[in-house]
Motif scaffolding. Structure first.
Motif, PDB file in Angstrom:
ATOM      1  N   LYS A  50      -1.209   1.491   5.644  1.00  0.00           N
ATOM      2  CA  LYS A  50      -0.943   0.044   5.691  1.00  0.00           C
ATOM      3  C   LYS A  50      -1.831  -0.693   4.688  1.00  0.00           C
ATOM      4  O   LYS A  50      -1.378  -1.619   3.997  1.00  0.00           O
ATOM      5  CB  LYS A  50      -1.181  -0.484   7.099  1.00  0.00           C
ATOM      6  CG  LYS A  50      -0.865  -1.972   7.261  1.00  0.00           C
ATOM      7  CD  LYS A  50      -1.079  -2.428   8.694  1.00  0.00           C
ATOM      8  CE  LYS A  50      -0.778  -3.917   8.827  1.00  0.00           C
ATOM      9  NZ  LYS A  50      -0.986  -4.396  10.226  1.00  0.00           N
ATOM     10  N   ARG A  51      -3.079  -0.282   4.594  1.00  0.00           N
ATOM     11  CA  ARG A  51      -3.996  -0.928   3.641  1.00  0.00           C
ATOM     12  C   ARG A  51      -3.562  -0.682   2.202  1.00  0.00           C
ATOM     13  O   ARG A  51      -3.711  -1.551   1.341  1.00  0.00           O
ATOM     14  CB  ARG A  51      -5.419  -0.439   3.877  1.00  0.00           C
ATOM     15  CG  ARG A  51      -6.044  -0.997   5.158  1.00  0.00           C
ATOM     16  CD  ARG A  51      -7.324  -0.267   5.514  1.00  0.00           C
ATOM     17  NE  ARG A  51      -8.359  -0.439   4.497  1.00  0.00           N
ATOM     18  CZ  ARG A  51      -9.505   0.251   4.490  1.00  0.00           C
ATOM     19  NH1 ARG A  51      -9.741   1.151   5.446  1.00  0.00           N
ATOM     20  NH2 ARG A  51     -10.400   0.030   3.557  1.00  0.00           N
ATOM     21  N   ILE A  52      -3.004   0.490   1.921  1.00  0.00           N
ATOM     22  CA  ILE A  52      -2.461   0.753   0.585  1.00  0.00           C
ATOM     23  C   ILE A  52      -1.279  -0.176   0.314  1.00  0.00           C
ATOM     24  O   ILE A  52      -1.180  -0.802  -0.740  1.00  0.00           O
ATOM     25  CB  ILE A  52      -2.023   2.228   0.450  1.00  0.00           C
ATOM     26  CG1 ILE A  52      -3.225   3.162   0.479  1.00  0.00           C
ATOM     27  CG2 ILE A  52      -1.239   2.433  -0.853  1.00  0.00           C
ATOM     28  CD1 ILE A  52      -2.846   4.632   0.474  1.00  0.00           C
ATOM     29  N   ASP A  53      -0.373  -0.261   1.299  1.00  0.00           N
ATOM     30  CA  ASP A  53       0.830  -1.079   1.133  1.00  0.00           C
ATOM     31  C   ASP A  53       0.495  -2.554   0.927  1.00  0.00           C
ATOM     32  O   ASP A  53       1.226  -3.282   0.240  1.00  0.00           O
ATOM     33  CB  ASP A  53       1.739  -0.925   2.352  1.00  0.00           C
ATOM     34  CG  ASP A  53       2.278   0.496   2.506  1.00  0.00           C
ATOM     35  OD1 ASP A  53       2.273   1.229   1.504  1.00  0.00           O
ATOM     36  OD2 ASP A  53       2.678   0.865   3.627  1.00  0.00           O
ATOM     37  N   ASN A 101      -2.148  -3.594  -0.601  1.00  0.00           N
ATOM     38  CA  ASN A 101      -3.064  -3.670  -1.755  1.00  0.00           C
ATOM     39  C   ASN A 101      -4.516  -3.908  -1.343  1.00  0.00           C
ATOM     40  O   ASN A 101      -5.293  -4.495  -2.103  1.00  0.00           O
ATOM     41  CB  ASN A 101      -2.619  -4.764  -2.733  1.00  0.00           C
ATOM     42  CG  ASN A 101      -1.268  -4.462  -3.350  1.00  0.00           C
ATOM     43  OD1 ASN A 101      -0.986  -3.328  -3.719  1.00  0.00           O
ATOM     44  ND2 ASN A 101      -0.421  -5.484  -3.444  1.00  0.00           N
ATOM     45  N   GLY A 102      -4.863  -3.431  -0.154  1.00  0.00           N
ATOM     46  CA  GLY A 102      -6.240  -3.592   0.309  1.00  0.00           C
ATOM     47  C   GLY A 102      -7.123  -2.420  -0.054  1.00  0.00           C
ATOM     48  O   GLY A 102      -8.355  -2.497   0.096  1.00  0.00           O
ATOM     49  N   ILE A 103      -6.511  -1.345  -0.542  1.00  0.00           N
ATOM     50  CA  ILE A 103      -7.266  -0.150  -0.893  1.00  0.00           C
ATOM     51  C   ILE A 103      -6.444   0.670  -1.876  1.00  0.00           C
ATOM     52  O   ILE A 103      -5.211   0.691  -1.811  1.00  0.00           O
ATOM     53  CB  ILE A 103      -7.599   0.686   0.381  1.00  0.00           C
ATOM     54  CG1 ILE A 103      -8.570   1.823   0.059  1.00  0.00           C
ATOM     55  CG2 ILE A 103      -6.339   1.216   1.026  1.00  0.00           C
ATOM     56  CD1 ILE A 103      -9.046   2.563   1.303  1.00  0.00           C
ATOM     57  N   ALA A 104      -7.104   1.318  -2.815  1.00  0.00           N
ATOM     58  CA  ALA A 104      -6.402   2.175  -3.776  1.00  0.00           C
ATOM     59  C   ALA A 104      -6.061   3.510  -3.118  1.00  0.00           C
ATOM     60  O   ALA A 104      -6.783   3.969  -2.225  1.00  0.00           O
ATOM     61  CB  ALA A 104      -7.274   2.400  -5.002  1.00  0.00           C
ATOM     62  N   PRO A 105      -4.962   4.153  -3.526  1.00  0.00           N
ATOM     63  CA  PRO A 105      -4.600   5.443  -2.929  1.00  0.00           C
ATOM     64  C   PRO A 105      -5.729   6.474  -2.982  1.00  0.00           C
ATOM     65  O   PRO A 105      -5.942   7.219  -2.024  1.00  0.00           O
ATOM     66  CB  PRO A 105      -3.395   5.885  -3.766  1.00  0.00           C
ATOM     67  CG  PRO A 105      -2.780   4.605  -4.229  1.00  0.00           C
ATOM     68  CD  PRO A 105      -3.939   3.691  -4.484  1.00  0.00           C
ATOM     69  N   CYS A 106      -6.458   6.517  -4.099  1.00  0.00           N
ATOM     70  CA  CYS A 106      -7.551   7.492  -4.202  1.00  0.00           C
ATOM     71  C   CYS A 106      -8.647   7.210  -3.177  1.00  0.00           C
ATOM     72  O   CYS A 106      -9.238   8.134  -2.601  1.00  0.00           O
ATOM     73  CB  CYS A 106      -8.123   7.506  -5.614  1.00  0.00           C
ATOM     74  SG  CYS A 106      -8.835   5.945  -6.163  1.00  0.00           S
ATOM     75  N   GLU A 107      -8.920   5.938  -2.925  1.00  0.00           N
ATOM     76  CA  GLU A 107      -9.929   5.561  -1.927  1.00  0.00           C
ATOM     77  C   GLU A 107      -9.454   5.907  -0.518  1.00  0.00           C
ATOM     78  O   GLU A 107     -10.258   6.320   0.332  1.00  0.00           O
ATOM     79  CB  GLU A 107     -10.237   4.073  -2.042  1.00  0.00           C
ATOM     80  CG  GLU A 107     -10.900   3.692  -3.365  1.00  0.00           C
ATOM     81  CD  GLU A 107     -10.998   2.189  -3.551  1.00  0.00           C
ATOM     82  OE1 GLU A 107     -10.346   1.454  -2.775  1.00  0.00           O
ATOM     83  OE2 GLU A 107     -11.715   1.741  -4.456  1.00  0.00           O
ATOM     84  N   ALA A 108      -8.154   5.762  -0.281  1.00  0.00           N
ATOM     85  CA  ALA A 108      -7.604   6.122   1.024  1.00  0.00           C
ATOM     86  C   ALA A 108      -7.707   7.624   1.265  1.00  0.00           C
ATOM     87  O   ALA A 108      -8.026   8.065   2.380  1.00  0.00           O
ATOM     88  CB  ALA A 108      -6.148   5.668   1.124  1.00  0.00           C
ATOM     89  N   LEU A 109      -7.455   8.420   0.231  1.00  0.00           N
ATOM     90  CA  LEU A 109      -7.594   9.869   0.352  1.00  0.00           C
ATOM     91  C   LEU A 109      -9.022  10.244   0.730  1.00  0.00           C
ATOM     92  O   LEU A 109      -9.253  11.072   1.625  1.00  0.00           O
ATOM     93  CB  LEU A 109      -7.208  10.542  -0.967  1.00  0.00           C
ATOM     94  CG  LEU A 109      -5.726  10.601  -1.324  1.00  0.00           C
ATOM     95  CD1 LEU A 109      -5.544  11.015  -2.779  1.00  0.00           C
ATOM     96  CD2 LEU A 109      -4.986  11.570  -0.416  1.00  0.00           C
ATOM     97  N   LEU A 149      -0.999  10.145   5.254  1.00  0.00           N
ATOM     98  CA  LEU A 149      -2.267   9.522   5.608  1.00  0.00           C
ATOM     99  C   LEU A 149      -2.179   8.867   6.974  1.00  0.00           C
ATOM    100  O   LEU A 149      -1.080   8.544   7.460  1.00  0.00           O
ATOM    101  CB  LEU A 149      -2.624   8.450   4.567  1.00  0.00           C
ATOM    102  CG  LEU A 149      -3.020   8.942   3.180  1.00  0.00           C
ATOM    103  CD1 LEU A 149      -3.013   7.784   2.189  1.00  0.00           C
ATOM    104  CD2 LEU A 149      -4.379   9.617   3.207  1.00  0.00           C
ATOM    105  N   PRO A 150      -3.323   8.642   7.638  1.00  0.00           N
ATOM    106  CA  PRO A 150      -3.310   7.871   8.880  1.00  0.00           C
ATOM    107  C   PRO A 150      -2.648   6.506   8.660  1.00  0.00           C
ATOM    108  O   PRO A 150      -2.732   5.921   7.573  1.00  0.00           O
ATOM    109  CB  PRO A 150      -4.802   7.726   9.210  1.00  0.00           C
ATOM    110  CG  PRO A 150      -5.441   8.922   8.573  1.00  0.00           C
ATOM    111  CD  PRO A 150      -4.666   9.157   7.305  1.00  0.00           C
ATOM    112  N   ASN A 151      -1.993   6.003   9.704  1.00  0.00           N
ATOM    113  CA  ASN A 151      -1.190   4.782   9.568  1.00  0.00           C
ATOM    114  C   ASN A 151      -1.982   3.581   9.042  1.00  0.00           C
ATOM    115  O   ASN A 151      -1.490   2.799   8.238  1.00  0.00           O
ATOM    116  CB  ASN A 151      -0.543   4.432  10.903  1.00  0.00           C
ATOM    117  CG  ASN A 151       0.518   5.435  11.305  1.00  0.00           C
ATOM    118  OD1 ASN A 151       1.108   6.095  10.444  1.00  0.00           O
ATOM    119  ND2 ASN A 151       0.766   5.565  12.605  1.00  0.00           N
TER     120      ASN A 151
END
Length: 369
Positions: A150-153, A155-163, A144-146
Motif C-alpha cells: 500500500k505504501r508503494i502504491d 508513493n510513500g516508499i520506493a520498491p527497493c526500500e519495501a523489499l 510483499l506484506p499488504n
C-alpha cells in the motif's frame, strides 16, 4: 565502488550422503537454479539423473517448489537419493515446511509475505534449529506484506526500500527466536530495484545474500537483465549465491550464472570468491565466410565442455580468418578452412580433416588435454 563485505558462513547440507556447500565468508560464489517441473514419484529416477547432470555443470544448490504435503513426501524421497543439497521452496502453508524437515532436506525457503503468523514462523524455526537446517528468507516484490504494498502504491516508499523493510522484519523475528542460520534474498523484476535493495541490506546485516532478477524474461533478455544487476552487485562485494532466472532451461541458468561470476572475476582478479574453475568457451558469431557450422558444433559440445573440471580455453571458429590466429590463446580450437576443418592448439594447426570427422577428432584431442 567496491566494498569489503564479510558475511557469516552458512553450511548447506553435509549430513547423510549430502555434500556440504558453504555460503558466505570467503567461500566461492555458489551458482544455483530451480527445478522447472513438478515433483512426481513416477519420474523420480529421471529427476535424479537430471540433478546429477546439473551438478556436473556447476550447480551447487537446487531448489524445488513444494506446493503440498504430497509433494513434500516426493521431495523427501528425492533428498535421500542425491548428493547435491536440495532446498524446499514453501509458500502459504508452514506445515509443508515442517513435513519437509522430516527428511534430509538441506535448506528451507519461506516467504515472509505469505507464510502466516509469527507463531507459524516460530514453529518452522524451532524445527529447523533442532535439525540444523538453514532457512532462506525469500522476499519478492510481487508478494510483499499488504501494508508495504500500500505504501508503494501511495508513493510513500520506493520498491527497493519495501523489499529491505520486509526482509528486516523477518530477520527481526528470526533474531527474536534466536535463529541465526539464515540467508536472505530480495528479488524484483527491475534491475535498479535489485541493485538498490542489495546495497541497502548489505549495510544492515551480515547475513549472506542470494541475488538475481526475478521474472527476467526469455534467454536473451533475461541474461542481459541479470548480468546488469548481478555483475554490478558482485563487483561491489555484494552477493554470496546467484540464480539467473530465465524462461529457459536450468542448464542455461547455470551456465549464465557461471559466466557472470567469471566476468566479475575479470574486474577483481584478486577476489578468489569469483574464481570459478572450468572451461572457457570462445566462439565466433559466424558470417558469410564460414565454412564450418560453429552454431551446431557449439550446441553439441557446450554441456560436455562446461562439465569438465579443467582450466582450459576452447575455441570454435568458422573460417581461417577467425581461426588459429585470432584464437591462438586457446588450449584447443576447431575452425573451418574451405572444404576442410582445422584442429589447432595455441594457434598451431595439429590436424587437417574433413567435416564429417570433426566431432571424432575433436573428442580425441580434448581427451589429451
Amino acid at each position: 565502488m567496491k566494498l569489503k563485505r564479510m558475511t557469516k558462513v552458512i553450511r548447506i547440507g553435509g549430513f547423510s550422503q549430502i555434500h556440504p556447500v558453504f555460503i558466505g565468508g570467503e567461500y566461492p560464489i555458489v551458482i544455483q537454479t530451480m527445478y522447472k517441473d513438478r515433483l512426481s514419484l513416477s519420474s523420480i529416477d529421471e529427476t535424479v539423473k537430471k540433478i546429477e547432470a546439473l551438478q556436473s555443470l556447476g550447480c551447487g544448490l537446487l531448489r524445488f517448489a513444494v506446493p503440498d504435503i504430497q509433494s513434500a513426501q516426493v521431495f523427501g524421497s528425492l533428498c535421500e537419493m542425491v548428493t547435491m543439497p536440495l532446498c524446499a521452496d514453501i509458500h502459504f502453508d508452514y506445515k509443508i515446511a515442517l513435513r519437509c524437515m522430516d527428511f534430509p532436506v538441506s535448506k528451507i525457503r519461506i516467504n515472509p509475505g505469505n507464510i502466516g503468523s509469527k507463531d507459524k514462523v516460530r514453529a518452522v524455526l524451532e524445527k529447523a534449529a533442532a535439525k540444523n537446517i538453514p532457512i532462506r528468507i525469500g522476499v519478492n516484490a510481487g508478494s510483499l506484506p499488504n501494508d508495504l504494498q500500500k505504501r508503494i502504491d501511495e508513493n510513500g516508499i520506493a520498491p527497493c526500500e519495501a523489499l529491505v523493510e520486509a526482509a528486516e522484519r523477518e530477520i527481526a523475528i528470526f533474531n527474536e527466536f534466536g535463529f541465526g542460520d539464515f540467508l536472505v534474498s530480495m528479488k524484483a523484476c527491475t534491475i535498479a530495484d535489485n541493485v538498490k535493495a542489495g546495497r541497502l541490506l548489505s549495510q544492515r546485516t551480515d547475513a549472506p545474500l542470494h541475488i538475481g532478477v526475478t521474472e527476467a524474461g526469455p534467454l536473451t533478455a533475461g541474461v542481459a537483465r541479470n548480468t546488469a544487476a548481478i555483475l554490478t552487485l558482485l563487483n561491489e562485494g555484494i552477493g554470496d549465491t546467484v540464480r539467473v532466472s530465465l524462461s529457459d532451461t536450468m542448464e542455461s541458468e547455470i551456465i549464465a550464472g557461471r559466466e557472470i561470476a567469471a566476468a566479475a572475476a575479470q574486474f577483481s582478479p584478486e577476489n578468489k570468491r569469483l574464481s570459478l574453475r572450468g572451461v572457457n568457451i570462445v566462439s565466433c558469431p559466424r558470417c558469410g565466410r564460414h565454412s564450418f557450422d560453429t552454431h551446431a558444433f557449439t550446441d553439441r559440445w557446450m554441456h560436455t565442455l562446461y562439465a569438465m573440471d579443467k582450466n582450459i580455453t576452447v575455441a570454435v571458429m568458422g573460417c581461417e580468418v577467425n581461426g588459429p590466429a585470432e584464437a591462438k590463446h586457446a588450449s584447443l580450437g576447431i575452425t573451418g578452412a574451405g572444404d576442410k576443418v582445422l584442429i589447432f592448439k595455441h594457434g598451431k594447426i595439429i590436424r587437417t580433416i574433413t567435416a564429417d570427422k570433426a566431432d571424432t577428432i575433436f573428442k580425441e584431442e580434448l581427451k589429451k588435454l
